[in-house]
Design a protein around this motif. Structure first.
Motif, PDB file in Angstrom:
ATOM      1  N   ASP A  63       0.813  -1.218   0.000  1.00  0.00           N
ATOM      2  CA  ASP A  63       0.000   0.000   0.000  1.00  0.00           C
ATOM      3  C   ASP A  63       0.845   1.266   0.000  1.00  0.00           C
ATOM      4  O   ASP A  63       0.489   2.267  -0.622  1.00  0.00           O
ATOM      5  N   CYS A  64       1.964   1.224   0.725  1.00  0.00           N
ATOM      6  CA  CYS A  64       2.808   2.419   0.836  1.00  0.00           C
ATOM      7  C   CYS A  64       3.891   2.469  -0.240  1.00  0.00           C
ATOM      8  O   CYS A  64       4.606   3.473  -0.340  1.00  0.00           O
ATOM      9  N   GLY A  65       4.024   1.406  -1.012  1.00  0.00           N
ATOM     10  CA  GLY A  65       5.013   1.393  -2.083  1.00  0.00           C
ATOM     11  C   GLY A  65       6.449   1.335  -1.584  1.00  0.00           C
ATOM     12  O   GLY A  65       7.363   1.870  -2.237  1.00  0.00           O
ATOM     13  N   TYR A  66       6.684   0.707  -0.437  1.00  0.00           N
ATOM     14  CA  TYR A  66       8.040   0.599   0.095  1.00  0.00           C
ATOM     15  C   TYR A  66       8.902  -0.274  -0.816  1.00  0.00           C
ATOM     16  O   TYR A  66       8.438  -1.272  -1.369  1.00  0.00           O
ATOM     17  N   SER A  67      10.166   0.096  -0.949  1.00  0.00           N
ATOM     18  CA  SER A  67      11.107  -0.712  -1.723  1.00  0.00           C
ATOM     19  C   SER A  67      11.834  -1.707  -0.837  1.00  0.00           C
ATOM     20  O   SER A  67      12.488  -2.627  -1.324  1.00  0.00           O
ATOM     21  N   CYS A  68      11.727  -1.519   0.484  1.00  0.00           N
ATOM     22  CA  CYS A  68      12.414  -2.373   1.453  1.00  0.00           C
ATOM     23  C   CYS A  68      11.393  -3.180   2.255  1.00  0.00           C
ATOM     24  O   CYS A  68      10.291  -2.712   2.526  1.00  0.00           O
ATOM     25  N   ASN A  69      11.776  -4.397   2.629  1.00  0.00           N
ATOM     26  CA  ASN A  69      10.877  -5.277   3.383  1.00  0.00           C
ATOM     27  C   ASN A  69      11.201  -5.321   4.871  1.00  0.00           C
ATOM     28  O   ASN A  69      10.593  -6.092   5.602  1.00  0.00           O
ATOM     29  N   GLU A  70      12.148  -4.514   5.331  1.00  0.00           N
ATOM     30  CA  GLU A  70      12.590  -4.590   6.719  1.00  0.00           C
ATOM     31  C   GLU A  70      11.978  -3.471   7.564  1.00  0.00           C
ATOM     32  O   GLU A  70      11.823  -2.337   7.111  1.00  0.00           O
ATOM     33  N   PHE A  71      11.651  -3.822   8.821  1.00  0.00           N
ATOM     34  CA  PHE A  71      11.017  -2.889   9.743  1.00  0.00           C
ATOM     35  C   PHE A  71      11.798  -2.841  11.054  1.00  0.00           C
ATOM     36  O   PHE A  71      12.437  -3.816  11.452  1.00  0.00           O
ATOM     37  N   ILE A  72      11.693  -1.701  11.741  1.00  0.00           N
ATOM     38  CA  ILE A  72      12.441  -1.501  12.977  1.00  0.00           C
ATOM     39  C   ILE A  72      11.682  -0.540  13.882  1.00  0.00           C
ATOM     40  O   ILE A  72      10.912   0.309  13.396  1.00  0.00           O
ATOM     41  N   THR A  73      11.869  -0.659  15.192  1.00  0.00           N
ATOM     42  CA  THR A  73      11.225   0.273  16.113  1.00  0.00           C
ATOM     43  C   THR A  73      11.978   1.603  16.138  1.00  0.00           C
ATOM     44  O   THR A  73      13.152   1.679  15.757  1.00  0.00           O
ATOM     45  N   PHE A  74      11.318   2.639  16.591  1.00  0.00           N
ATOM     46  CA  PHE A  74      11.928   3.964  16.701  1.00  0.00           C
ATOM     47  C   PHE A  74      13.148   3.905  17.614  1.00  0.00           C
ATOM     48  O   PHE A  74      14.225   4.435  17.292  1.00  0.00           O
ATOM     49  N   LYS A  75      12.992   3.243  18.755  1.00  0.00           N
ATOM     50  CA  LYS A  75      14.082   3.158  19.735  1.00  0.00           C
ATOM     51  C   LYS A  75      15.278   2.412  19.177  1.00  0.00           C
ATOM     52  O   LYS A  75      16.427   2.870  19.301  1.00  0.00           O
ATOM     53  N   LYS A  76      15.029   1.271  18.534  1.00  0.00           N
ATOM     54  CA  LYS A  76      16.130   0.464  18.012  1.00  0.00           C
ATOM     55  C   LYS A  76      16.840   1.185  16.880  1.00  0.00           C
ATOM     56  O   LYS A  76      18.074   1.091  16.744  1.00  0.00           O
ATOM     57  N   ALA A  77      16.094   1.916  16.073  1.00  0.00           N
ATOM     58  CA  ALA A  77      16.716   2.675  14.990  1.00  0.00           C
ATOM     59  C   ALA A  77      17.709   3.682  15.553  1.00  0.00           C
ATOM     60  O   ALA A  77      18.830   3.829  15.052  1.00  0.00           O
ATOM     61  N   GLY A  78      17.304   4.371  16.621  1.00  0.00           N
ATOM     62  CA  GLY A  78      18.203   5.338  17.249  1.00  0.00           C
ATOM     63  C   GLY A  78      19.427   4.684  17.843  1.00  0.00           C
ATOM     64  O   GLY A  78      20.553   5.202  17.724  1.00  0.00           O
ATOM     65  N   GLU A  79      19.246   3.529  18.486  1.00  0.00           N
ATOM     66  CA  GLU A  79      20.378   2.817  19.087  1.00  0.00           C
ATOM     67  C   GLU A  79      21.379   2.355  18.043  1.00  0.00           C
ATOM     68  O   GLU A  79      22.587   2.252  18.320  1.00  0.00           O
ATOM     69  N   MET A  80      20.909   2.092  16.827  1.00  0.00           N
ATOM     70  CA  MET A  80      21.785   1.600  15.765  1.00  0.00           C
ATOM     71  C   MET A  80      22.323   2.719  14.887  1.00  0.00           C
ATOM     72  O   MET A  80      22.960   2.467  13.857  1.00  0.00           O
ATOM     73  N   GLY A  81      22.065   3.959  15.294  1.00  0.00           N
ATOM     74  CA  GLY A  81      22.602   5.095  14.553  1.00  0.00           C
ATOM     75  C   GLY A  81      21.708   5.631  13.461  1.00  0.00           C
ATOM     76  O   GLY A  81      22.124   6.475  12.662  1.00  0.00           O
ATOM     77  N   GLY A  82      20.479   5.166  13.414  1.00  0.00           N
ATOM     78  CA  GLY A  82      19.548   5.638  12.398  1.00  0.00           C
ATOM     79  C   GLY A  82      18.618   6.709  12.934  1.00  0.00           C
ATOM     80  O   GLY A  82      18.561   6.974  14.139  1.00  0.00           O
ATOM     81  N   LYS A  83      17.873   7.316  12.032  1.00  0.00           N
ATOM     82  CA  LYS A  83      16.931   8.368  12.407  1.00  0.00           C
ATOM     83  C   LYS A  83      15.667   8.236  11.579  1.00  0.00           C
ATOM     84  O   LYS A  83      15.723   8.257  10.343  1.00  0.00           O
ATOM     85  N   VAL A  84      14.528   8.100  12.261  1.00  0.00           N
ATOM     86  CA  VAL A  84      13.251   7.996  11.571  1.00  0.00           C
ATOM     87  C   VAL A  84      12.873   9.361  10.995  1.00  0.00           C
ATOM     88  O   VAL A  84      12.946  10.380  11.684  1.00  0.00           O
ATOM     89  N   LYS A  85      12.498   9.376   9.729  1.00  0.00           N
ATOM     90  CA  LYS A  85      12.158  10.629   9.060  1.00  0.00           C
ATOM     91  C   LYS A  85      10.910  11.258   9.677  1.00  0.00           C
ATOM     92  O   LYS A  85       9.999  10.556  10.111  1.00  0.00           O
ATOM     93  N   LYS A  86      10.892  12.563   9.721  1.00  0.00           N
ATOM     94  CA  LYS A  86       9.753  13.295  10.252  1.00  0.00           C
ATOM     95  C   LYS A  86       8.515  12.994   9.416  1.00  0.00           C
ATOM     96  O   LYS A  86       8.551  13.036   8.179  1.00  0.00           O
ATOM     97  N   GLY A  87       7.404  12.683  10.088  1.00  0.00           N
ATOM     98  CA  GLY A  87       6.153  12.403   9.394  1.00  0.00           C
ATOM     99  C   GLY A  87       6.020  10.982   8.877  1.00  0.00           C
ATOM    100  O   GLY A  87       5.024  10.659   8.211  1.00  0.00           O
ATOM    101  N   ALA A  88       6.998  10.118   9.192  1.00  0.00           N
ATOM    102  CA  ALA A  88       6.951   8.734   8.719  1.00  0.00           C
ATOM    103  C   ALA A  88       5.768   7.991   9.336  1.00  0.00           C
ATOM    104  O   ALA A  88       5.369   8.258  10.474  1.00  0.00           O
ATOM    105  N   THR A  89       5.203   7.059   8.586  1.00  0.00           N
ATOM    106  CA  THR A  89       4.069   6.269   9.055  1.00  0.00           C
ATOM    107  C   THR A  89       4.555   5.050   9.828  1.00  0.00           C
ATOM    108  O   THR A  89       5.440   4.323   9.367  1.00  0.00           O
ATOM    109  N   SER A  90       3.985   4.833  11.003  1.00  0.00           N
ATOM    110  CA  SER A  90       4.322   3.643  11.785  1.00  0.00           C
ATOM    111  C   SER A  90       3.271   2.566  11.561  1.00  0.00           C
ATOM    112  O   SER A  90       2.147   2.853  11.136  1.00  0.00           O
ATOM    113  N   HIS A  91       3.633   1.331  11.854  1.00  0.00           N
ATOM    114  CA  HIS A  91       2.752   0.191  11.653  1.00  0.00           C
ATOM    115  C   HIS A  91       2.803  -0.697  12.891  1.00  0.00           C
ATOM    116  O   HIS A  91       3.856  -0.837  13.522  1.00  0.00           O
TER     117      HIS A  91
END
Length: 303
Positions: A63-91
């Motif tokens: 439905d969202c047209g994602y090119s990637c099949n992998e998902f991660i929590t907000f907290k885990k993304a931050g711990e691994m050095g990532g940053k969730v984009k502003k306005g991103a949809t959670s599931h």
């Protein structure tokens, strides 16, 4: 800040609303078990999501047209050095808190660990958390290959639809004739119309898989209450069992890559019937998805 709590009613309602929305927009195709690009995967563990979570996240990918099949929590993304984009949809991802209880003075007494006490029972309390697709996370790259994920799971592709029945443990007797498909629990048998009466071969197998899912509920197999204790057509147990069978057969259809044409011609009245059942019984979809996965795993000899 006071921590937000979520009641069971909240969770069941959220899940039911998502399924109803999917049925109304896609019909029975909503029950297909994974996205066009493959399975939804937990970025951290590398495991494929299962049951209702695979359905939710796979549909989110499409439905969202994602090119990637992998998902991660907000907290885990931050711990691994990532940053969730502003306005991103959670599931949402559903999980269960496990506890145990015994009845003392007519009241349940709960413990987090199993004690072995007489009459002790397990209690599963549904909860959920939210995840983001890696397309919406900056600083992290996908790291799991679909082939590695699929091997050894219930989602592993099968080449021959006939082998689903042939390889099934304690499979029901199969006969053909008449104009109705049905499973008989009394003699553990499936009756199917002739293959030539179906609009295409994929539709035949889909109906056969539906009946095979029913057969797994037999008392000598999975002993599923919705089959063994069914009160007959129109009852709640009957509706739950039908939902288990429909979801299970769509898992198998997806595993084989079939495209049954009968999905396209199912009447809107049939879809509306499911929508009404789910709205009237919010717990139904969560319970049925778990039972359908167990049935599929049994048929594929995975468990």
């Amino acid at each position: 800040m006071k921590k937000r709590t979520t009641s069971k009613k909240d969770i069941y309602q959220i899940i039911t609303e998502q399924v109803v929305k999917g049925l109304e927009s896609k019909g029975l195709d909503w029950f297909k078990s994974w996205a066009d690009t493959g399975l939804a995967i937990n970025h951290n563990s590398g495991r494929a999501y299962t049951s209702i979570n695979q359905l939710f996240l796979s549909n989110a990918i499409n439905d969202c047209g994602y090119s990637c099949n992998e998902f991660i929590t907000f907290k885990k993304a931050g711990e691994m050095g990532g940053k969730v984009k502003k306005g991103a949809t959670s599931h949402i991802v559903v999980y269960y808190l496990v506890s145990y209880y015994t009845i003392v003075d007519d009241k349940p007494v709960f413990t987090r660990e199993e004690t072995g006490a007489k009459g002790e029972r397990k209690y599963l309390k549904p909860r959920y958390y939210r995840v983001f697709n890696l397309d919406d996370v900056e600083g992290l790259e996908p790291k799991h290959k679909q082939d590695d994920i699929i091997e050894g799971t219930i989602f592993e592709p099968r080449e021959n639809a006939d082998l689903i029945y042939t390889n099934m443990m304690k499979k029901p007797d199969l006969s053909h004739g008449g104009n109705k498909a049905c499973y008989s629990r009394s003699n553990h048998s499936v009756r199917m119309p002739l293959q030539s009466s179906f609009v295409d071969s994929d539709s035949y197998y889909k109906v056969l898989f539906h009946e095979l899912i029913h057969s797994t509920g037999h008392g000598d197999l999975l002993n599923r209450k919705t089959l063994v204790n069914s009160a007959g057509f129109g009852s709640t147990t009957y509706s739950k069992e039908e939902l288990v069978a429909e979801m299970g057969c769509m898992f198998l259809v997806g595993i084989l890559g079939l495209e049954p044409k009968d999905n396209k011609v199912n009447s809107q009245a049939y879809i509306n019937g499911w929508v009404k059942q789910l709205k009237d019984h919010p717990k139904m979809i969560l319970e049925a998805s778990s039972q359908s996965q167990k049935a599929v795993e049994y048929i594929l000899n995975n468990k």
